[in-house]
Design a protein around this motif. Structure first.
Motif, PDB file in Angstrom:
ATOM      1  N   ARG A   1      -7.077  -4.478  18.760  1.00 31.14           N
ATOM      2  CA  ARG A   1      -7.440  -3.433  18.342  1.00 31.14           C
ATOM      3  C   ARG A   1      -7.112  -2.433  17.242  1.00 31.14           C
ATOM      4  N   LEU A   2      -5.775  -1.431  17.855  1.00 26.49           N
ATOM      5  CA  LEU A   2      -4.979  -1.000  17.454  1.00 26.49           C
ATOM      6  C   LEU A   2      -4.033  -0.920  16.594  1.00 26.49           C
TER       7      LEU A   2
ATOM      8  N   ASP B   1      -8.114  -0.893  13.288  1.00 25.90           N
ATOM      9  CA  ASP B   1      -8.160   1.452  13.815  1.00 25.90           C
ATOM     10  C   ASP B   1      -6.429   0.641  13.747  1.00 25.90           C
ATOM     11  N   ALA B   2      -5.714   2.256  12.874  1.00 27.56           N
ATOM     12  CA  ALA B   2      -4.612   2.659  12.700  1.00 27.56           C
ATOM     13  C   ALA B   2      -4.138   3.622  13.072  1.00 27.56           C
ATOM     14  N   THR B   3      -2.745   3.894  14.126  1.00 30.15           N
ATOM     15  CA  THR B   3      -2.489   4.925  14.364  1.00 30.15           C
ATOM     16  C   THR B   3      -1.152   5.103  13.470  1.00 30.15           C
TER      17      THR B   3
ATOM     18  N   ALA C   1       0.532  -1.131   0.139  1.00 27.86           N
ATOM     19  CA  ALA C   1      -0.075  -0.117  -0.075  1.00 27.86           C
ATOM     20  C   ALA C   1       1.128   1.013  -0.140  1.00 27.86           C
ATOM     21  N   ILE C   2       1.928   0.875   0.392  1.00 29.43           N
ATOM     22  CA  ILE C   2       3.092   2.066   0.690  1.00 29.43           C
ATOM     23  C   ILE C   2       3.036   2.683  -0.865  1.00 29.43           C
ATOM     24  N   GLY C   3       3.364   1.656  -0.518  1.00 30.40           N
ATOM     25  CA  GLY C   3       4.513   1.801  -2.755  1.00 30.40           C
ATOM     26  C   GLY C   3       3.762   1.414  -3.842  1.00 30.40           C
TER      27      GLY C   3
ATOM     28  N   ILE D   1      -2.771   3.020   3.392  1.00 32.05           N
ATOM     29  CA  ILE D   1      -2.847   1.716   4.893  1.00 32.05           C
ATOM     30  C   ILE D   1      -3.961   1.506   5.298  1.00 32.05           C
ATOM     31  N   ARG D   2      -5.083   2.632   5.841  1.00 26.50           N
ATOM     32  CA  ARG D   2      -6.322   2.542   5.895  1.00 26.50           C
ATOM     33  C   ARG D   2      -7.616   1.180   6.029  1.00 26.50           C
TER      34      ARG D   2
END
Length: 300
Positions: free
Chosen positions: A242-243, A279-281, A221-223, A272-273
Motif C-alpha cells: 500500500r506504500l 500512503d506515500a513516502t 500535481a508536481i507541475g 502528491i498525497r
C-alpha cells in the motif's frame, strides 16, 4: 498499527472462514455426485483457504514497523503472499489435469447430479458475493494481498459457474466424457489466472513502475504546485504494497533561501498525497539552477 492494516487483517481472516464454509459445501457436492469436475472445483477451494491464510499472515508481517534490518518497512510481504498463491494455483491445476485424464480413460456416471449441483451452486453464490466485496475493499485499502485473494475467489466463481452449466448437460445427453473435459478446461483457466498473479507479484517485487495514468497524475500535481521553483526532473516511483515511494530532483534559483525552498517542497508533497493511492513516502532533492535538465523535466 494503522486502522487500514487492521481492517485488511480482519478481512483476510474472514476470507479464511468463508473459504472453509465454501470448501465444505463443494466437498459435499463432490461426494454426492462423484464428478471429476466438481472434485476439481473443491480442490481449488482448498487453495482458496490456504491462500487466504497466507494473505492474513502476510498482512500481519506487512504491518510491522521498520526495523534495523528493514528500514523501509515490511510492505512487500504482501507480494510474497501473491507469489505463494500463484504457485498453489499451478499445483492445483496440475492435480486437476491428472484426475481429468483418468476420467477420460474411464468415464463414470454421476450420482444424484441435481442435488450435487444445487449444493455447489449455493457455494458459488456465497463465493461471488464475498469475492466482489473483497475486491472492492482490497482496492479501497490498496492491499495487493486482499486483491489477489479476491481475484482468486472470483476465478473460482467463474469456473464453478461453467462447471455447473456443463454438468447440467451430462444427464440430458449421456455424454460422460463431458465431465473430465470440463475439468481440463477449468484447469487451463486456473493456470492462466495463476500466471497473472505471479506476473503481478513479480512486478511488485522487482519495483515495476505504477501504471502510466498514475505517473501522469503525479507529474501534473508536481507541475501545478511548484511555483517558485524552476523544474522537477528524474521523477521515479515504485510501489511496495500500500506504500508508494516517489523521489525526484527539484531545481530552484541558486540564491533562494532554504526556508523558501522547503515551503515549495511541502506544497508539492501535500499535492502528491492528495492524488496518490494509499500512503506515500516522498523524497525531494533540492538542486541549484545549473543542475537543470530541461529536456526531460516538469517545468514550472
Amino acid at each position: 498499527m494503522p486502522e487500514r492494516m487492521r481492517e485488511a487483517q480482519r478481512l483476510a481472516l474472514m476470507s479464511v472462514g468463508i473459504g472453509v464454509a465454501v470448501l465444505g459445501l463443494k466437498l459435499g457436492a463432490w461426494v454426492i455426485t462423484g464428478s471429476v469436475a466438481l472434485y476439481s472445483d473443491a480442490l481449488e477451494s482448498v487453495i482458496n483457504v490456504v491462500a487466504a491464510g497466507a494473505a492474513w499472515l502476510a498482512l500481519r508481517l506487512a504491518a510491522r514497523p521498520p526495523d534495523a534490518n528493514h528500514p523501509w518497512g515490511h510492505h512487500k510481504a504482501e507480494y510474497l503472499s501473491a507469489v505463494f498463491e500463484g504457485v498453489l494455483i499451478v499445483l492445483a491445476a496440475l492435480s486437476i489435469l491428472t484426475a481429468a485424464a483418468e476420467g477420460l480413460v474411464t468415464p463414470q456416471p454421476l450420482d444424484a447430479p441435481a442435488l450435487g449441483l444445487a449444493v455447489n451452486g449455493l457455494a458459488t453464490v456465497i463465493n461471488a458475493a464475498w469475492g466482489f466485496w473483497l475486491l472492492r475493499q482490497g482496492r479501497r485499502l490498496f492491499s495487493p494481498a486482499l486483491k489477489a485473494d479476491a481475484r482468486h475467489v472470483l476465478t473460482d466463481v467463474w469456473t464453478s459457474a461453467g462447471v455447473i452449466a456443463g454438468l447440467l448437460l451430462v444427464p440430458l445427453t449421456g455424454w460422460l466424457w463431458l465431465d473430465p473435459v470440463l475439468a481440463i478446461a477449468m484447469a487451463l483457466n486456473i493456470l492462466w489466472h495463476g500466471y497473472g498473479l505471479l506476473r503481478e507479484a513479480a512486478g511488485g517485487l522487482m519495483d515495476e513502475a505504477p501504471d502510466p495514468e498514475l505517473i501522469a497524475r503525479l507529474q501534473e500535481a508536481i507541475g501545478a504546485h511548484g511555483e517558485g521553483a524552476i523544474e522537477a526532473h528524474d521523477i521515479r516511483t515504485r510501489q511496495a504494497g500500500r506504500l508508494l515511494f516517489i523521489d525526484f530532483h527539484l531545481v530552484v534559483p541558486g540564491d533562494m533561501a532554504v526556508a523558501e525552498a522547503h515551503q515549495i517542497c511541502d506544497r508539492i508533497e501535500d499535492a502528491i498525497r492528495a492524488v496518490a493511492p494509499g500512503d506515500a513516502t516522498i523524497t525531494i532533492h533540492v538542486e541549484p539552477e545549473h543542475k537543470s535538465k530541461r529536456g526531460a523535466a516538469v517545468v514550472f
